[in-house]
Every structure is written in structure tokens, then in C-alpha cells.
Design an enzyme around this catalytic site. Structure first.
Site, PDB file in Angstrom:
ATOM      1  CB  SER A 374      -0.892   0.014   1.240  1.00 13.39           C
ATOM      2  OG  SER A 374      -1.553   1.256   1.337  1.00 13.39           O
ATOM      3  NE  ARG A 375       3.188   1.880  -5.648  1.00 16.09           N
ATOM      4  CZ  ARG A 375       2.490   1.295  -6.605  1.00 16.09           C
ATOM      5  NH1 ARG A 375       1.304   1.753  -6.909  1.00 16.09           N
ATOM      6  NH2 ARG A 375       2.959   0.258  -7.259  1.00 16.09           N
ATOM      7  CB  VAL A 376      -1.842   5.319   1.442  1.00 14.67           C
ATOM      8  CG1 VAL A 376      -2.301   6.193   2.594  1.00 14.67           C
ATOM      9  CG2 VAL A 376      -2.353   5.888   0.131  1.00 14.67           C
TER      10      VAL A 376
END
Length: 522
Positions: A374-376
């Protein structure tokens, strides 16, 4: 002198003179085209020189009272290529076509919640007309700009331990669910929808190219768990024309955006975009657009980027609403490097990769933590989960490496054996039955227990039973711990100390109960 009607001749004269003076002849001009040819759901139309791209056209068949809607896609020098939204078999050469002056739009409003509709927003659930409808929204709009957005900073809990802990999803994020056929992609998306109960999130489930029986099963599942109360289902089934499958995700986004711009959080599931890309390829080839890689047209990347860019967390000045997108992509034999999977991976803010080998070995959800990301990241997690989850990912990664090494059968030292045992318990704890979402505070407690080694003395086979009893024990006798984690202040020293005492206390109760049961069975 008055006549029989009580009117004077002078009055009649004045009225007639006034009408003559104010008379203006209104001329209305209307462009009317006609069909040159129609085949495979695509019509070639001559005569509509001023038509816009993506404009709705109305075709009036000679032998039918109801007009048929078409969508202008190809604007060529001497004709228009339009895809027909519905049954095209009754259309013939020479049928009249009129412009509507409107780009393709659908009605939107709170009346759609709890309903099943087609890609044009028409109800298909035999529950009558949809009401109230507040506006008509264009299905293909420009995504909100940077100034209108704010960073993703609020978690969207799925209720799935493996995802909320290691691949967190935030409100306004685009997280891809990718994997082979039959690995549980739809189940994860439905779990996320079911877990939004009471969270005030409006959900839209968009079924593209699915069997009608599967869509009926999804609706039944959502009704069973009370999720249809806040969900809209947009269905373009496998039996529907390719044009409907192509526009369905845009229609679903338009419905969600209606609520997003009112300041509400929304969740949209696109199940699945592989089938939308296939439908678009079919339309493009019939429209004679030049094919590219894997016979897809050159703008297939734009097809998905303009859809998924609409997912956003709006700034407070714009109302603070959000649209979270969960696109689903089906891979063939795990090939994530194929054209459509790589395109969508590059557009989204991370992916949840489901592996068939894990699925068939009983690890469900079958999330491959190595490839999934998850790039968040931690921005979409509560503080307590962020503190617990850092260790979890590390433990799992080390376990996967050691597991491969241990298969060679060499003698392992005690530390390695202990690490393998810990990894086995971590994998077991992350298993979860479908449609049984878990509250984030309960997740934190059980993940703290496994990462801190409190479950090393519990047999792997007993962990499911241990977990069930542990949650009952916490809610019954130590609800203050659950409340402390829920309020969002994080895993404080006080809460950590409480858990360090509570878990061994429950372990003793659990193991004593196991011994009694063993003695009784003997």
C-alpha cells in the site's frame, strides 16, 4: 354596440393588431442523420456533422415506438461511429438518428441506495421506479484537480486482519485487488463493503461482464449481512452488450461522486476491469481503430487512468468527501506482467496480490505479503495498529525465507525453530473466514499477542479456538482495553502493560480448559 359575446368591435381590432405586431416566426432547425450500416452493436451514421464526442444520440427505428440510445465514439470526416446502448438487432439502414445535445449522463440521487441498476441507471430489480433523483451527472468527467484534494489520512477499515495491518487502505485511495480466477478477489471486496456497516460510507458495487447468477449471489449476500441498506449495485452482465460493459464503471463512479460532492465518504468496487478492457477492445476493433499490444487500442491505458483518477479525498473547502476505489483485475496463471495488469498497477496506489498456492493450501485470504503493498502506508492506519503491524510484516518476511530454507531438511538451531514456530502462528492468526470482519481494536489485541510471543505456547491447531475465546474474554472482563484502543490515542504504555498481564492470564485459563477436556476424553 356589444355583440353576443359581450366584446366590442374595437377591442377585437386592438387584440388582432397587437398580435400582428408581436408576431415573430420561430424557425427551428434540427439535424437529422441516418444509419448507413449497423453490425455487432456499432452503427455508422451519416448527416450529423455537429455531433460531439461521447454525445447521446437517439435512433428511431421504423418498426418500433421506443427510441434507442447510442453513444458517438468515432467522429470521422463523413460519418460517425456510434455504439448502441441496448438491443441493436431491430435497427436497419436508413433509420433516422437525432442529436440530443447532451453528453452521456445518468440520473443520481439517494433513491439509488439499496437498488440494482444497469449501466444507464435504469432499475433492474423489479422494485419500481427510483425516487428521489436529485440530478443528472455526466458519466465521464474530469477528475478533481490537486487543489481540490487533500492527502489520504483517514483509514477505511476492511475488517480483514491481513489487509488492515499490512496493506492498509485509506479513504480516497485506489487499491488494486489482483489475482487468478477463484482466489477470493470478490470476497475481499465484499468483506470491505460489509465492514462499512454503521460507518456512514455509501458503497457502489459495479459488476462488469459477470454471470447474472453471480451478481444475484452478490446481491443476496449483501442483503443477508444488511449491507444493501447503504449499497448501490451497478450490473452490466456478460449477456449485456459490450457498450454497456464499457460504460458501467463510469456510471458507478458518477453515482458515487454524487455522494462524494455532498461531503460523504464512498467506496466503489469495480469487478472487474479486465472485462471492461476486453469490452472496449471489442468496440474499438469493430470501429476499426488501430490495434496495439494484445490487440488492445492505444488508449486503453487512458480508459482506466481517467476512471481511477476520479478516486479522491476532497479538501475541507470542497466538503471533505471521499471516493475510495477497489479495482479488481484477473490475471492468467499469475502473470502480473501482462498488458492490462501492469497498466492498472501503475495507476493505483498499491495492490493486494492473491496467490493460488496460498489459497489452495488453506491460507485465506490468500494475500501474498511480499508482492502486496500500500503506497499510502501508515497514513491510513490508527496509531495502535501502526505500532503493532511494523513487527508483523518483518516476522512474516523472515518466516517465508526460513520456511524455504528449512525444506532442505538440515538440522536447525533452536532460535531458527522458534522463529519458524512464531511464523506458523502468525500465518494462522491472519487466516479469517469470509464475511466475518473484525473490529480494528480486536485486531490490534490479537496481533499484539502473536508478535510479542504470547502465543508461542499455544498449539497452532488451537489458535482459532483461542482467538474466539480471547475476544469474548476481552469484551466480557476487560472492555476498558478495547475502549482505550478504539478512542484512537494509540497503544499507550498503560494499555501495553494491561495486555501484557491479560494475555498470559487468558492463556492459563485456555490451557487449563484444554487439559480438562483431554482428561475427560481419556
Amino acid at each position: 354596440m356589444a355583440n353576443d359575446f359581450g366584446l366590442r368591435a374595437s377591442e377585437i381590432k386592438d387584440v388582432l393588431l397587437s398580435e400582428i405586431q408581436n408576431y415573430e416566426e420561430e424557425l427551428k432547425s434540427e439535424e437529422i442523420g441516418e444509419i448507413l450500416e449497423v453490425k455487432d452493436g456499432v452503427a455508422r451514421i451519416y448527416g450529423l456533422t455537429k455531433a460531439m464526442a461521447s454525445e447521446m444520440l437517439e435512433i428511431s427505428p421504423a418498426d418500433r415506438s421506443e427510441p434507442v440510445t447510442a453513444l458517438a465514439l468515432n467522429l470521422e470526416e463523413d460519418n460517425i461511429g456510434a455504439v448502441i446502448m441496448g438491443d441493436w438487432t431491430g435497427l436497419h439502414e436508413g433509420d433516422q438518428v437525432r442529436r440530443t445535445g447532451r453528453v452521456l449522463d445518468i440520473p443520481a440521487g439517494p433513491g439509488y441506495v439499496g437498488r440494482v441498476v444497469d449501466a444507464l441507471g435504469n432499475p433492474i430489480d423489479d422494485q419500481g421506479e427510483i425516487s428521489p433523483i436529485e440530478e443528472r451527472r455526466q458519466i465521464d468527467v474530469v477528475a478533481p484537480g490537486i487543489v481540490m484534494r487533500q492527502p489520504v489520512n483517514e483509514p477505511l477499515q476492511t475488517g480483514i486482519k491481513a489487509i488492515d495491518s499490512m496493506i492498509p487502505i485509506g479513504r480516497g485511495q485506489r487499491e488494486l485487488i489482483i489475482g487468478d480466477r477463484g482466489t477470493g478477489k470478490t470476497t475481499i471486496a465484499l468483506d470491505a463493503i460489509v465492514n462499512q456497516k454503521g460507518a456512514g460510507v455509501v458503497c457502489v458495487y459495479c459488476a462488469i461482464g459477470q454471470r447474472a447468477s453471480k451478481v444475484a449471489g452478490v446481491v443476496e449476500t449483501l442483503q443477508k449481512y444488511g449491507a444493501m441498506d447503504y449499497t448501490v449495485v451497478v450490473a452490466a452482465n456478460a449477456s449485456d452488450p459490450a457498450s454497456m460493459q464499457y460504460i458501467a464503471p463510469y456510471s458507478a463512479s458518477a453515482l458515487a461522486e454524487h455522494f462524494m460532492w455532498k461531503g460523504q465518504p464512498t467506496l466503489v468496487v469495480f469487478d472487474d476491469l479486465s472485462k471492461q478492457a476486453n469490452a472496449y477492445r471489442q468496440l474499438s476493433l469493430v470501429l476499426r481503430r488501430p490495434p496495439g499490444r494484445e490487440a488492445f487500442p492505444g488508449d486503453v491505458f487512458y480508459l482506466h487512468s481517467r476512471l481511477l483518477e476520479r478516486a479522491a479525498k476532497l479538501s475541507d473547502a470542497e466538503g471533505g468527501g471521499s471516493m475510495t476505489a477497489l479495482p479488481i483485475i484477473e490475471t492468467q496463471a499469475g502473470d502480473v506482467s501482462a498488458y492490462i495488469p501492469t497498466n492498472v498497477i501503475s495507476i493505483t496506489d498499491g495492490q493486494i496480490y492473491l496467490e493460488p498456492d496460498l489459497f489452495y493450501s488453506g491460507v485465506r485470504p490468500a494475500v501474498n505479503v511480499g508482492i502486496s503493498v500500500s503506497r499510502v502506508g501508515g497514513a491510513a492506519q490508527v496509531k495502535a495498529m501502526k505500532k503493532v503491524a511494523g513487527r508483523l510484516r518483518l516476522d512474516l518476511a523472515q518466516y517465508r525465507e526460513l520456511e524455504a530454507f528449512a525444506q532442505f531438511g538440515s538440522d536447525l538451531d533452536k532460535a531458527t525453530q522458534q522463529q519458524l514456530a512464531r511464523g506458523e502462528r502468525t500465518v494462522e492468526v491472519l487466516k479469517q473466514n469470509q464475511y466475518q470482519p473484525m473490529a480494528v481494536e480486536n485486531q490490534v489485541c490479537v496481533l499484539y499477542a502473536v508478535t510479542q510471543g504470547h502465543l508461542d505456547e499455544i498449539e497452532v491447531a488451537d489458535l482459532r479456538e483461542w482467538e474466539k475465546g480471547f475476544h469474548e474474554f476481552l469484551s466480557g472482563q476487560h472492555s476498558e482495553v478495547i475502549d482505550g484502543i478504539r478512542d484512537g490515542s494509540g497503544l499507550t504504555d498503560e494499555l501495553t502493560e494491561s495486555l501484557t498481564k491479560i494475555i498470559p492470564e487468558y492463556n492459563r485459563v485456555f490451557l487449563d480448559g484444554k487439559e480438562v477436556m483431554t482428561d475427560e476424553s481419556n
